[in-house]
Scaffold this motif. Structure first.
Motif, PDB file in Angstrom:
ATOM      1  N   GLY A   1      97.937 -12.981 -16.243  1.00  9.18           N
ATOM      2  CA  GLY A   1      98.623 -12.064 -15.258  1.00  9.18           C
ATOM      3  C   GLY A   1      98.094 -12.552 -13.696  1.00  9.18           C
ATOM      4  N   GLY A   2      98.132 -11.365 -12.910  1.00  6.11           N
ATOM      5  CA  GLY A   2      97.708 -11.530 -11.663  1.00  6.11           C
ATOM      6  C   GLY A   2      98.760 -10.945 -10.589  1.00  6.11           C
ATOM      7  N   ARG A   3      98.078 -10.313  -9.536  1.00  6.97           N
ATOM      8  CA  ARG A   3      98.646  -9.504  -8.582  1.00  6.97           C
ATOM      9  C   ARG A   3      99.697 -10.521  -7.668  1.00  6.97           C
ATOM     10  NH1 ARG A   3      98.245  -4.578  -6.471  1.00  6.97           N
ATOM     11  NH2 ARG A   3      96.462  -4.105  -7.776  1.00  6.97           N
ATOM     12  N   LEU A   4     100.761 -10.065  -7.507  1.00  5.14           N
ATOM     13  CA  LEU A   4     101.589 -10.714  -6.407  1.00  5.14           C
ATOM     14  C   LEU A   4     101.272 -10.257  -5.124  1.00  5.14           C
ATOM     15  CD1 LEU A   4     105.003 -10.860  -8.601  1.00  5.14           C
ATOM     16  CD2 LEU A   4     103.057 -12.709  -8.676  1.00  5.14           C
ATOM     17  N   ASN A   5     101.317 -11.345  -4.141  1.00  5.37           N
ATOM     18  CA  ASN A   5     101.388 -10.969  -2.965  1.00  5.37           C
ATOM     19  C   ASN A   5     102.807 -10.510  -2.578  1.00  5.37           C
ATOM     20  OD1 ASN A   5     102.700 -13.581  -2.138  1.00  5.37           O
ATOM     21  ND2 ASN A   5     100.704 -14.391  -1.746  1.00  5.37           N
ATOM     22  N   ASP A   6     103.037 -10.202  -1.118  1.00  2.00           N
ATOM     23  CA  ASP A   6     104.355  -9.773  -0.681  1.00  2.00           C
ATOM     24  C   ASP A   6     105.327 -10.896  -0.761  1.00  2.00           C
ATOM     25  OD1 ASP A   6     103.357  -7.186  -0.228  1.00  2.00           O
ATOM     26  OD2 ASP A   6     102.895  -7.442   1.830  1.00  2.00           O
ATOM     27  N   VAL A   7     104.841 -12.080  -0.229  1.00  2.00           N
ATOM     28  CA  VAL A   7     105.871 -13.081  -0.492  1.00  2.00           C
ATOM     29  C   VAL A   7     106.279 -13.564  -1.927  1.00  2.00           C
ATOM     30  CG1 VAL A   7     106.020 -15.724  -0.116  1.00  2.00           C
ATOM     31  CG2 VAL A   7     105.087 -14.253   1.753  1.00  2.00           C
ATOM     32  N   GLN A   8     105.430 -13.602  -2.890  1.00  2.00           N
ATOM     33  CA  GLN A   8     105.583 -13.784  -4.235  1.00  2.00           C
ATOM     34  C   GLN A   8     106.321 -12.602  -4.782  1.00  2.00           C
ATOM     35  OE1 GLN A   8     101.661 -13.996  -5.434  1.00  2.00           O
ATOM     36  NE2 GLN A   8     101.259 -16.228  -4.656  1.00  2.00           N
TER      37      GLN A   8
ATOM     38  N   GLN B   1     105.530 -17.995  -6.839  1.00  2.00           N
ATOM     39  CA  GLN B   1     105.207 -18.889  -5.625  1.00  2.00           C
ATOM     40  C   GLN B   1     106.078 -19.988  -5.736  1.00  2.00           C
ATOM     41  OE1 GLN B   1     103.273 -17.865  -3.033  1.00  2.00           O
ATOM     42  NE2 GLN B   1     103.750 -19.401  -1.669  1.00  2.00           N
ATOM     43  N   THR B   2     106.405 -20.443  -6.977  1.00  3.41           N
ATOM     44  CA  THR B   2     107.300 -21.617  -7.060  1.00  3.41           C
ATOM     45  C   THR B   2     108.767 -20.969  -6.627  1.00  3.41           C
ATOM     46  OG1 THR B   2     106.021 -22.444  -8.887  1.00  3.41           O
ATOM     47  CG2 THR B   2     108.300 -23.036  -8.701  1.00  3.41           C
ATOM     48  N   MET B   3     109.080 -20.118  -7.072  1.00  2.88           N
ATOM     49  CA  MET B   3     110.382 -19.549  -6.574  1.00  2.88           C
ATOM     50  C   MET B   3     110.450 -19.392  -5.223  1.00  2.88           C
ATOM     51  SD  MET B   3     110.951 -16.394  -9.262  1.00  2.88           S
ATOM     52  CE  MET B   3     110.668 -16.380 -11.081  1.00  2.88           C
ATOM     53  N   HIS B   4     109.567 -19.161  -4.407  1.00  7.06           N
ATOM     54  CA  HIS B   4     109.595 -19.128  -2.967  1.00  7.06           C
ATOM     55  C   HIS B   4     109.894 -20.505  -2.417  1.00  7.06           C
ATOM     56  CE1 HIS B   4     108.369 -18.264   0.968  1.00  7.06           C
ATOM     57  NE2 HIS B   4     107.375 -19.279   1.139  1.00  7.06           N
TER      58      HIS B   4
ATOM     59  N   MET C   1     101.447 -23.755  -8.285  1.00  7.46           N
ATOM     60  CA  MET C   1     102.191 -22.805  -7.233  1.00  7.46           C
ATOM     61  C   MET C   1     103.375 -23.420  -6.785  1.00  7.46           C
ATOM     62  SD  MET C   1      99.757 -20.448  -7.124  1.00  7.46           S
ATOM     63  CE  MET C   1     100.233 -19.418  -6.006  1.00  7.46           C
ATOM     64  N   GLY C   2     103.765 -24.454  -7.432  1.00  4.31           N
ATOM     65  CA  GLY C   2     105.276 -24.985  -7.288  1.00  4.31           C
ATOM     66  C   GLY C   2     105.618 -25.803  -6.195  1.00  4.31           C
ATOM     67  N   GLU C   3     104.711 -25.950  -5.061  1.00  3.59           N
ATOM     68  CA  GLU C   3     104.958 -26.695  -3.775  1.00  3.59           C
ATOM     69  C   GLU C   3     105.532 -28.150  -4.271  1.00  3.59           C
ATOM     70  OE1 GLU C   3     103.556 -27.803   0.524  1.00  3.59           O
ATOM     71  OE2 GLU C   3     101.982 -26.855  -0.696  1.00  3.59           O
ATOM     72  N   SER C   4     104.825 -28.916  -5.106  1.00  8.81           N
ATOM     73  CA  SER C   4     105.162 -30.274  -5.623  1.00  8.81           C
ATOM     74  C   SER C   4     106.413 -29.966  -6.372  1.00  8.81           C
ATOM     75  CB  SER C   4     103.985 -30.838  -5.998  1.00  8.81           C
ATOM     76  OG  SER C   4     103.688 -30.427  -7.192  1.00  8.81           O
ATOM     77  N   THR C   5     106.283 -29.141  -7.269  1.00  9.99           N
ATOM     78  CA  THR C   5     107.532 -29.038  -7.909  1.00  9.99           C
ATOM     79  C   THR C   5     108.897 -28.880  -7.233  1.00  9.99           C
ATOM     80  OG1 THR C   5     106.203 -27.897  -9.843  1.00  9.99           O
ATOM     81  CG2 THR C   5     108.552 -27.642 -10.000  1.00  9.99           C
ATOM     82  N   ALA C   6     108.988 -28.147  -6.551  1.00 11.64           N
ATOM     83  CA  ALA C   6     110.105 -28.166  -5.537  1.00 11.64           C
ATOM     84  C   ALA C   6     110.578 -29.338  -4.835  1.00 11.64           C
ATOM     85  CB  ALA C   6     109.939 -26.911  -4.311  1.00 11.64           C
ATOM     86  N   ALA C   7     109.247 -30.091  -4.051  1.00  7.86           N
ATOM     87  CA  ALA C   7     109.545 -31.387  -3.495  1.00  7.86           C
ATOM     88  C   ALA C   7     110.018 -32.340  -4.438  1.00  7.86           C
ATOM     89  CB  ALA C   7     108.293 -31.727  -2.808  1.00  7.86           C
TER      90      ALA C   7
END
Length: 235
Positions: free
Chosen positions: A21-28, A101-104, A73-79
């Motif tokens: 689990g884990g708490r999502l920040n506002d962006v997430q 974050q990956t969705m972002h 966190m998905g930055e490289s996945t998106a790239a």
């Protein structure tokens, strides 16, 4: 002789990690609320391996299927997805903030060829992926578990590489990377010991042109560690 689902007879169930689990920040939270219906699935939602019709329903199109284990966190996945628009990318991650974050990152990059499954990578390979069906498998910078007492937690073992090989289509590619030299040696040994895999580079491979310098890679380089890439092909 292989088992009914294509696994080698000596296969024992290996374990990666359970969803965290884990708490999502506002962006997430905003990204998750906006895109989860289209891009996100829980592994538990599936009761059988995905066939071609399931993949078309999931992605909205037929295309070669790539599985990324541990998309973080998905930055490289998106790239990577942005420069590989010819494939459907199924990203597996256990950490919910990483999923969100990956969705972002996907939304910012305008990428719609990635679907994210929250679950254990080994379980996804075993239960949701049919034998001989994957175009590529990516495992970039998995946790190296450097302490001696934790070595048994490393994902890449001969059992795991045999599982990956059984899910790759003939000619499919298993790509790995790490900045931890002892783990790199273990990866190389495990893949080399798998009869269904051959080393496409006869040693360490060059960094794939589509893979950006990841956060973990930049950190390793800053700390003076060498980056090791591997590329193995299913016979």
């Amino acid at each position: 002789m292989a088992l009914a689902d294509g696994r080698p007879p000596e296969f024992r169930r290996v374990v990666s990690f359970h969803p965290r689990g884990g708490r999502l920040n506002d962006v997430q939270r905003r990204a998750f609320d906006a895109h989860a219906d289209r891009w996100y699935r829980e592994a538990a939602q599936f009761d059988r391996p995905l066939d071609e019709a399931d993949q078309v329903e999931l992605f909205g199109r037929p295309a070669p299927l790539v599985l990324e284990i541990g998309s973080g966190m998905g930055e490289s996945t998106a790239a990577m997805a942005a420069v590989r628009p010819d494939v459907n990318l199924l990203a597996v991650e256990v950490y919910k903030p990483g999923v969100a974050q990956t969705m972002h990152h996907l939304a910012r990059a305008g990428v719609d060829t990635v679907r994210i499954i929250r679950g254990d990578g080994v379980a996804v390979l075993t239960d949701l992926i049919r034998p001989d069906s994957l175009f590529e498998v990516w495992l970039f910078f998995p946790d190296p578990w450097p302490k001696t007492r934790h070595l048994k937690r490393r994902l890449v073992t001969p059992d795991f590489t045999e599982l990956v090989a059984s899910r790759l289509a003939p000619g499919g590619t298993f790509r790995l990377a790490t900045d931890w030299a002892p783990y790199a040696a273990q990866m190389l040994a495990a893949c080399s010991a798998t009869d269904e895999l051959r080393n496409a580079a006869s040693g360490w491979a060059p960094r794939p042109t589509f893979r950006p310098r990841t956060r973990f890679e930049r950190r390793g380089l800053a700390e003076g560690r060498e980056i090791f890439d591997l590329e193995f092909v299913r016979r």
